[in-house]
Design an enzyme around this catalytic site. Structure first.
Site, PDB file in Angstrom:
ATOM      1  N   HIS A  55     -68.938 -76.460  27.791  1.00 34.04           N
ATOM      2  CA  HIS A  55     -67.269 -76.320  27.079  1.00 34.04           C
ATOM      3  C   HIS A  55     -67.310 -74.829  26.276  1.00 34.04           C
ATOM      4  O   HIS A  55     -66.719 -75.258  25.229  1.00 34.04           O
ATOM      5  CB  HIS A  55     -65.842 -77.078  26.951  1.00 34.04           C
ATOM      6  CG  HIS A  55     -65.908 -77.615  28.120  1.00 34.04           C
ATOM      7  ND1 HIS A  55     -64.456 -77.996  27.950  1.00 34.04           N
ATOM      8  CD2 HIS A  55     -66.363 -77.902  29.103  1.00 34.04           C
ATOM      9  CE1 HIS A  55     -64.370 -79.149  29.383  1.00 34.04           C
ATOM     10  NE2 HIS A  55     -65.136 -78.894  30.237  1.00 34.04           N
TER      11      HIS A  55
ATOM     12  N   GLY B 287     -70.381 -81.918  27.448  1.00 36.73           N
ATOM     13  CA  GLY B 287     -71.798 -81.202  28.561  1.00 36.73           C
ATOM     14  C   GLY B 287     -72.312 -82.091  28.864  1.00 36.73           C
ATOM     15  O   GLY B 287     -72.535 -83.436  28.419  1.00 36.73           O
ATOM     16  N   ASN B 288     -73.132 -81.606  29.914  1.00 41.11           N
ATOM     17  CA  ASN B 288     -73.765 -82.254  30.245  1.00 41.11           C
ATOM     18  C   ASN B 288     -74.830 -81.646  30.878  1.00 41.11           C
ATOM     19  O   ASN B 288     -74.092 -80.484  31.647  1.00 41.11           O
ATOM     20  CB  ASN B 288     -73.463 -82.798  31.135  1.00 41.11           C
ATOM     21  CG  ASN B 288     -72.318 -82.882  31.955  1.00 41.11           C
ATOM     22  OD1 ASN B 288     -72.527 -81.893  33.240  1.00 41.11           O
ATOM     23  ND2 ASN B 288     -71.887 -83.094  31.355  1.00 41.11           N
TER      24      ASN B 288
ATOM     25  N   SER C  85     -69.147 -87.583  34.240  1.00 47.36           N
ATOM     26  CA  SER C  85     -67.800 -87.517  35.048  1.00 47.36           C
ATOM     27  C   SER C  85     -68.284 -86.621  35.904  1.00 47.36           C
ATOM     28  O   SER C  85     -67.464 -86.400  37.297  1.00 47.36           O
ATOM     29  CB  SER C  85     -67.140 -88.311  34.374  1.00 47.36           C
ATOM     30  OG  SER C  85     -66.938 -86.975  33.069  1.00 47.36           O
TER      31      SER C  85
ATOM     32  N   ASP D 296     -80.926 -58.124  31.604  1.00 50.31           N
ATOM     33  CA  ASP D 296     -82.021 -58.684  31.015  1.00 50.31           C
ATOM     34  C   ASP D 296     -82.143 -59.523  32.020  1.00 50.31           C
ATOM     35  O   ASP D 296     -83.253 -60.234  32.698  1.00 50.31           O
ATOM     36  CB  ASP D 296     -82.126 -58.893  30.188  1.00 50.31           C
ATOM     37  CG  ASP D 296     -83.229 -58.175  29.157  1.00 50.31           C
ATOM     38  OD1 ASP D 296     -83.552 -56.569  29.920  1.00 50.31           O
ATOM     39  OD2 ASP D 296     -82.908 -57.710  28.069  1.00 50.31           O
TER      40      ASP D 296
ATOM     41  N   SER E 260     -72.266 -90.464  30.548  1.00 52.14           N
ATOM     42  CA  SER E 260     -70.715 -90.223  30.173  1.00 52.14           C
ATOM     43  C   SER E 260     -70.268 -90.623  29.018  1.00 52.14           C
ATOM     44  O   SER E 260     -70.474 -91.749  28.774  1.00 52.14           O
ATOM     45  CB  SER E 260     -69.847 -90.768  31.478  1.00 52.14           C
ATOM     46  OG  SER E 260     -68.637 -90.319  30.589  1.00 52.14           O
ATOM     47  N   GLY E 261     -69.651 -89.574  27.996  1.00 54.41           N
ATOM     48  CA  GLY E 261     -68.949 -89.798  26.530  1.00 54.41           C
ATOM     49  C   GLY E 261     -69.567 -90.007  25.877  1.00 54.41           C
ATOM     50  O   GLY E 261     -69.573 -90.987  24.616  1.00 54.41           O
TER      51      GLY E 261
END
Lengths: 233, 233, 233, 233
Positions: A99, A30-31, A77, A122, A47-48
């Site tokens: 994800h 996620g980001n 990434s 909504d 990243s990571g």
């Protein structure tokens, strides 16, 4: 000037931590990014890096061509996807990618999430779109940039507005959500995951469940978003 | 007299926080009200305020026509539904509305929740009713007030008593629960969500699962609620 | 002598709190008892008291005819079931009753839980039995006492031993688990809930999933429970 | 020299505690080992000790024939499986075994987990293999050692590399995961459980869901693991 992007990086940091606190990510998945529209830049998670090791100063500031403006770490990434969306959609100020489980399940099923109830209405009046998987020649090219193209084309084909529909599923991949700021993008990520679980359960209980009728879709959306909205303070 | 509604507002605040602690809501979703039957008023959560920012003094006191009696914030957008139920059902002292996941799934499936076991029968002897979605002309009118009418008509048609059946699903929307006080309404909201999940799983395991037989329905309900109840202290 | 049952009451209290900590109960649902075999008594949770208000001194001590020996509160409404099982099964020292979600779902589906894997066989070699719902004349009689009879008859008919099979589902109701002591009964309640969820998911993925083969059932059970057991310290 | 294995035992302890913190085990289920490749030994969790009572010094150090080198407690009953894998696969430095819910469900269903999306392809390009249940004569023999053989034969038959595919389901039993170190094995156990749940949900939503296309499988795997990987720092 050193430190000039501190507020932006802090906004980005807080939103990433909230993504984790809401149970939408595991590990380093996620980001979230936060844009500064006046300067044409955004801050994004490196990243990571595990969430419990993140610090506000680790956020990476880049421009809408993904060029690093400030920061020592490599940006997410998925940075080029964020950059492309900011470049093309002027009205958005934050983007989140996860994800999360139920959202990914719908993306892997390659199906739009039908609007079954008021929890969905909504927030948006349309089925949540699932963009078809990318063509092979685009995958082999600038993949993350092309993911941005994939999202824009999906919205263009279906005549969707990114101001009204603030979320999309990438087929076989997962969701991107956005909003006026980073906090809004994270807020929408949680809404999407909740609506995705509800829609899944609805079809398990009643495979022939009808879509929400138009009058209710409009009523609930306008309660929160219309000219005469009366939700909130 | 300033501060005269502090106890009521505090009861309302505690019940709203419990709704959140029980995992029945996300974001600013959901609302609980607490009635003062002697004064003909009730306290309710303000609209769109995150739970972690709520304070007892933020609760809004209104009468049964939804007119604000005390409070600086705008009351929940569902206030008119609460008001209508208090006005028409004298025996209830608290109401809770959520978008909890399994309850919403049954509402979106437009199906009553069948009484499959003693967990359900410990609390009510009837299937949990799912009111059909509202007629379009009522949606276009005073929607929240009409949601109250929708609930009352559902109970009238099915000959249900609000003292015995303390919960309802609004088709394509979600649950309203009530009770003798606000804590009771929240208690019932958790019972409903639990029973909704159990019933869902029961049908997944055995689509032909039989309803609980009458002798067991009566036995379990009367253990807790009959003249000779012997549950509790 | 005052205080003579303190150790027993404390064992019972700890086990009830663990039931709650393991996520097997909501509200005041569920109850655990701990027996003192030498004295012919057991301690049990009081009826309808929330877990966060329980104290060791609230536990009620009764004999195997459910007669209160020590305690000011009313014992659990399920006390007569516990008493009957202690009276008839000399080898058990603790009993736990819950309405945990997946276990109840199988009970409401009126189906035994098939042994699908080693998680199940680590604890018992047989399908987990689901006793059929009680006959109406027994429900109308001494219901909780008759629930004990119902369990015993189920075990007699199926030639099951309570030392080997330490759990049962009551059709349309929920599980009772037991063990050498109260902690063991709670331990088994969590095993049952886990196995119930795994079996549910297994059949959703593969409705024709085969039972675990006999060689593996015996191997895994004997690793933990056989004469040559080599699990644990 | 006393204390010479402290670092290894601590690595092993931390990884076991993380397994528990990630929600992958209940009770005393599960075990993680950490290898010291230079010395030809590994540390592993003792058998049947609750996680909240574990201490770094309780870890047991054994060689690749399962002979205890250091430690007062009995090592995990699955030690021989770990030993066999370390002996045969020189590239791995940590192994984790759990009975996590969704992974076990697929193992009990005796089905490989198909690669449905990028969450899966970020970690491996193949379906997650489910080894068929062991032959009876091997179960009756040195069972845990033979479980190692079972895994190796599954990989040999399917031409899988343990460096690329770092996880396997044992039919009717559950998962083994491994990695460069113990933390990596635990990391993979969480990835497997997540992917197992996503694949389950995908098939519930769309029983005809297609596998992820090859171009996307390769793209995502190479983003993280290829020569030109650009994920992480």
């Amino acid at each position: 000037m050193a430190g000039s992007h501190d507020a932006l990086k802090n906004e980005c940091y807080q939103a990433n931590m909230e993504l984790n606190a809401l149970g939408l990510v595991i590990h380093t998945f996620g980001n979230v990014s936060a844009a500064d529209r006046d300067r044409g830049i955004f801050a994004i998670k490196p990243s990571g890096v595990p969430y419990d090791q993140l610090r506000p100063e680790d956020m990476v500031v880049v421009d809408y061509d993904s060029k690093v403006v400030e920061g020592k770490l490599r940006p997410s990434s998925d940075t080029a996807t964020h950059a492309f969306l900011y470049k093309n959609w002027e009205g958005i100020g934050g983007i989140a990618h996860t994800h999360s489980t139920y959202s990914v399940a719908w993306a892997q099923a390659q199906q739009d999430i039908p609007v079954f109830g008021t929890t969905h209405a909504d927030h948006l009046t349309r089925d949540i779109p699932c963009a078809p998987p990318m063509a092979d020649h685009l995958i082999a090219g600038d993949y993350e940039h092309n993911t941005g193209i994939q999202i824009l084309e999906c919205f263009r084909e279906r005549k969707l507005s990114p101001e009204e529909v603030e979320m999309v599923l990438i087929g076989n991949h997962g969701p991107f959500c956005w909003g006026r700021d980073a906090a809004g993008a994270v807020y929408n990520s949680k809404v999407l995951e909740t609506v995705a679980q509800m829609a899944y359960l609805t079809l398990q209980i009643n495979p022939g469940a009808p879509r929400l009728k138009e009058a209710l879709i409009k009523k609930h959306y306008n309660r929160k978003h219309g000219d005469d909205a009366y939700y909130g303070q």
